[in-house]
Design an enzyme around this catalytic site. Structure first.
Site, PDB file in Angstrom:
ATOM      1  N   LYS A 207       0.842  -1.196   0.000  1.00 32.55           N
ATOM      2  CA  LYS A 207       0.000   0.000   0.000  1.00 32.55           C
ATOM      3  C   LYS A 207       0.880   1.251   0.000  1.00 32.55           C
ATOM      4  O   LYS A 207       0.682   2.150  -0.786  1.00 32.55           O
ATOM      5  CB  LYS A 207      -0.903  -0.039   1.230  1.00 32.55           C
ATOM      6  CG  LYS A 207      -1.861   1.103   1.308  1.00 32.55           C
ATOM      7  CD  LYS A 207      -2.805   0.942   2.494  1.00 32.55           C
ATOM      8  CE  LYS A 207      -3.542   2.247   2.724  1.00 32.55           C
ATOM      9  NZ  LYS A 207      -4.443   2.185   3.868  1.00 32.55           N
ATOM     10  N   GLU A 213      10.558  -4.567   4.599  1.00 34.50           N
ATOM     11  CA  GLU A 213      10.675  -5.974   4.197  1.00 34.50           C
ATOM     12  C   GLU A 213      10.342  -6.133   2.711  1.00 34.50           C
ATOM     13  O   GLU A 213      11.075  -6.797   1.954  1.00 34.50           O
ATOM     14  CB  GLU A 213       9.709  -6.853   4.998  1.00 34.50           C
ATOM     15  CG  GLU A 213       9.976  -6.912   6.486  1.00 34.50           C
ATOM     16  CD  GLU A 213       9.185  -5.878   7.279  1.00 34.50           C
ATOM     17  OE1 GLU A 213       9.006  -4.744   6.780  1.00 34.50           O
ATOM     18  OE2 GLU A 213       8.762  -6.195   8.396  1.00 34.50           O
ATOM     19  N   GLU A 354      -4.515  -6.938  14.866  1.00 36.40           N
ATOM     20  CA  GLU A 354      -4.037  -5.610  14.476  1.00 36.40           C
ATOM     21  C   GLU A 354      -5.203  -4.608  14.562  1.00 36.40           C
ATOM     22  O   GLU A 354      -4.990  -3.423  14.820  1.00 36.40           O
ATOM     23  CB  GLU A 354      -3.455  -5.642  13.051  1.00 36.40           C
ATOM     24  CG  GLU A 354      -2.522  -4.480  12.760  1.00 36.40           C
ATOM     25  CD  GLU A 354      -1.666  -4.679  11.511  1.00 36.40           C
ATOM     26  OE1 GLU A 354      -0.520  -5.139  11.623  1.00 36.40           O
ATOM     27  OE2 GLU A 354      -2.152  -4.362  10.411  1.00 36.40           O
ATOM     28  N   LYS A 510       9.450  -0.620  14.348  1.00 34.67           N
ATOM     29  CA  LYS A 510      10.013  -0.218  13.041  1.00 34.67           C
ATOM     30  C   LYS A 510      10.991   0.924  13.239  1.00 34.67           C
ATOM     31  O   LYS A 510      12.075   0.941  12.646  1.00 34.67           O
ATOM     32  CB  LYS A 510       8.888   0.278  12.112  1.00 34.67           C
ATOM     33  CG  LYS A 510       8.000  -0.782  11.521  1.00 34.67           C
ATOM     34  CD  LYS A 510       7.114  -0.137  10.454  1.00 34.67           C
ATOM     35  CE  LYS A 510       5.932  -0.983  10.093  1.00 34.67           C
ATOM     36  NZ  LYS A 510       4.945  -0.293   9.277  1.00 34.67           N
TER      37      LYS A 510
HETATM   38  O1  F6P Z   1       1.856  -4.460   9.974  1.00 34.34           O
HETATM   39  C1  F6P Z   1       1.720  -3.116   9.686  1.00 34.34           C
HETATM   40  C2  F6P Z   1       1.229  -2.880   8.288  1.00 34.34           C
HETATM   41  O2  F6P Z   1       1.103  -1.517   8.071  1.00 34.34           O
HETATM   42  C3  F6P Z   1      -0.081  -3.613   7.978  1.00 34.34           C
HETATM   43  O3  F6P Z   1      -1.207  -2.948   8.415  1.00 34.34           O
HETATM   44  C4  F6P Z   1       0.000  -3.781   6.510  1.00 34.34           C
HETATM   45  O4  F6P Z   1      -0.879  -4.765   6.084  1.00 34.34           O
HETATM   46  C5  F6P Z   1       1.450  -4.165   6.337  1.00 34.34           C
HETATM   47  O5  F6P Z   1       2.141  -3.390   7.311  1.00 34.34           O
HETATM   48  C6  F6P Z   1       2.021  -3.922   4.973  1.00 34.34           C
HETATM   49  O6  F6P Z   1       1.964  -2.593   4.569  1.00 34.34           O
HETATM   50  P1  F6P Z   1       2.169  -2.150   3.068  1.00 34.34           P
HETATM   51  O7  F6P Z   1       1.078  -2.742   2.253  1.00 34.34           O
HETATM   52  O8  F6P Z   1       2.122  -0.659   3.068  1.00 34.34           O
HETATM   53  O9  F6P Z   1       3.508  -2.662   2.611  1.00 34.34           O
END
Ligand code: F6P
Length: 545
Positions: A207, A213, A354, A510
């Site tokens: 997103k 990661e 979460e 983080k």
């Molecule tokens: O675990 C935290 C979080 O923000 C989740 O809510 C989300 O699903 C995941 O990290 C991955 O986030 P992104 O889609 O922005 O990489």
């Protein structure tokens, strides 16, 4: 004391709990009332939700419903569906329901209908998935795509992985879906080992397109690919971005033409219905993906319109509160008797924990009641040979859900009836238990009856569970089930007066990791943390040599 636990509705449930806890016996209730199953079950199409094996009387649900009404659940549900800013800390709407709005009725967000945008992305997704599935989309050497690798984490991984696994019988022959999430290189190295860069398509799903990661794995995937493909121009045939962040996608080097968009009103853990579901649509085809959306849509309609006493997600949520807040159960088990649902509990571990792992209310007060439970589980019958012992005879109350399909996806003889007999027997055994008299009767042939042996064979019973029994695990049924659980989480969040849609709790780790990473780049002794963190960092530097 918070308004919630001070309320007349909360106290009425508490009083009711006092009256029945330790006294109510489910087995007796079934013996006394042959209608108990009819009273405490709801049918939804060809899905049956049986909640009769719970520590409830006919008074319980109406009292719990008062809690939902007190929290203005109906108004808050409508606020979610109609695009109000209910994620107040992040000032966002929560509109994953619009993504699966198959009625196509307008959904207004800030005065603008979001449906045309959603439909535009769905149409683009259809074109792309059909090209890949038909073989019209080829890799840089002209070969058909045989492997899709979704790189993402959390909501950008678990949903697609869970659904692709669940719906494997609908998957396209000759196309495999893989999922890389962990920054531990083992994940990507082992996944890529058997793959051919010429026939592999990467979906970089994030997103934010900033998640450490995912971006680390995406860079390693690009390096792996370019080792074979050499020319960066070949990337466009093999890398697709799924994100809300166009700038970061461009910065990574993916052509915006190869970008599929979604919006900040889709929460990460509610995003499988968006283009984050691309690996689902590629694997099972767009028609089946739309069936999944349809399954969720009909569950949404049910949630919005069914009276609370017949409303499956509302009942799920209220029973969860009954155990979590009044019986003080700490955990909740999800127990699918379906190997294809092997990631279902993992998925809702994030979905629920979460969302509702919060200790401040929407108004910023510290809660003085328990919020989200620990969610865990794995498929039966494996679980029976792992943790069921503790559920049956341990000291903890562990409510849970059984899920099973009447029809298997496969056709070997014997297996399915054996599987289902185990599901039925476990739910029955948890409810009935086994009394001392029954144990003595069983052992009556033994010459010297040992008290310790008798004690070890007594099952208290009275252990609650819900059962979902559905005809077959189709895309539509799966969509319905997922939406039911999502709304259960919402119901509980509303009653606890928390924001189920932010996740500030994952931030601190983080931030600290970002501070530690540069300290790992050299061999200098570290002294600026607490002695444990210093000790671990310094030991790591010693041991890695
Ligand atoms: O675990 C935290 C979080 O923000 C989740 O809510 C989300 O699903 C995941 O990290 C991955 O986030 P992104 O889609 O922005 O990489």
């Amino acid at each position: 004391m918070s308004k919630l636990i001070n309320s007349a509705e909360w106290n009425a449930v508490k009083q009711h709990h006092r009256e029945i806890a330790g006294k109510f016996c489910m087995k007796d209730a079934f013996d006394k009332d042959p209608q108990r199953f009819d009273k405490f079950s709801v049918t939804f199409g060809d899905l049956l939700f049986d909640f009769s094996k719970n520590l409830i009387t006919e008074e319980t649900l109406p009292l719990l419903i008062e809690l939902a009404s007190r929290a203005e659940l109906s108004a808050k549900t409508e606020a979610m569906f109609s695009g109000s800013i209910i994620n107040t800390t992040e000032k966002r709407a929560v509109l994953h329901t619009a993504l699966r709005n198959r009625s196509n009725k307008p959904v207004l967000f800030r005065g603008k209908d979001v449906m045309p945008e959603i439909n535009k992305v769905l149409a683009k997704m259809r074109v792309f998935t059909e090209q890949v599935r038909s073989g019209a989309w080829t890799g840089y050497t002209g070969k058909t795509i045989t492997d899709i690798v979704n790189i993402g984490i959390g909501g950008s991984d678990l949903g697609p992985k869970m659904v692709d696994t669940a719906l494997a019988p609908y998957g396209k022959d000759g196309l495999k879906a893989h999922f890389v999430s962990n920054v531990d290189q083992t994940d990507i190295v082992e996944t890529l080992k058997p793959l051919n860069p010429e026939t592999t398509l990467f979906l970089i799903s994030s997103k934010t397109f900033t998640t450490q990661e995912t971006m680390t794995n995406a860079r390693s995937a690009r390096n792996w690919f370019l080792k074979a493909a050499v020319d960066p121009a070949n990337i466009s045939k093999h890398f697709v971005a799924i994100s809300t962040n166009v700038e970061k996608v461009k910065e990574f080097g993916i052509d915006p033409e190869n970008m599929f968009e979604f919006w900040d009103w889709v929460g990460g853990r509610y995003s499988l219905w968006s283009v984050i579901g691309m690996s689902i649509a590629l694997y099972i085809g767009m028609d089946n993906f739309e069936e999944l959306l349809m399954g969720a849509h009909i569950a949404d309609e049910h949630f919005r319109s069914a009276p609370f006493e017949k409303n499956i997600p509302v009942i799920m949520g209220l029973l969860g509160i009954w155990y979590n807040n009044f019986f003080e159960a700490e955990t909740y088990a999800i127990l699918p008797y379906a190997q294809s649902l092997k990631y279902f509990a993992d998925y809702f571990q994030q979905g629920d924990m979460e969302s509702n792992g919060k200790s401040a209310t929407i108004n910023g007060e510290k809660v003085d009641y328990n919020t989200g439970p620990i969610i865990w589980g794995q498929p039966g019958t494996n679980g029976q040979h792992a943790f069921f012992q503790l559920i049956h005879q341990g000291t903890k109350l562990i409510p849970g859900d059984f899920l099973a399909a009447a029809q298997s996806q496969y056709d070997l003889p014997d297996h399915h009836d054996i599987l289902i007999s185990n599901f039925l027997a476990q739910a029955e055994a948890l409810m009935r238990g086994k009394t001392e008299a029954e144990v003595r009767e069983d052992l009556s042939h033994e010459p010297n009856l040992d008290d310790a042996l008798i004690a070890s064979k007594i099952f208290e019973g009275n252990k609650p569970s819900n059962s979902f029994l559905f005809k077959k695990l189709t895309p539509r049924t799966l969509g319905t089930l997922i939406a039911f659980y999502e709304h259960k989480i919402f119901v509980q969040g509303v009653i606890w007066n928390i924001n189920s849609f932010d996740q500030m709790g994952v931030e601190l780790g983080k931030v600290l990791a970002r501070a530690i990473l540069p300290q790992l780049k050299n061999d200098e002794m570290v002294t600026d943390h607490d002695s444990s963190t210093n000790g671990l960092i310094n030991a790591y530097k010693r041991l890695r040599k």
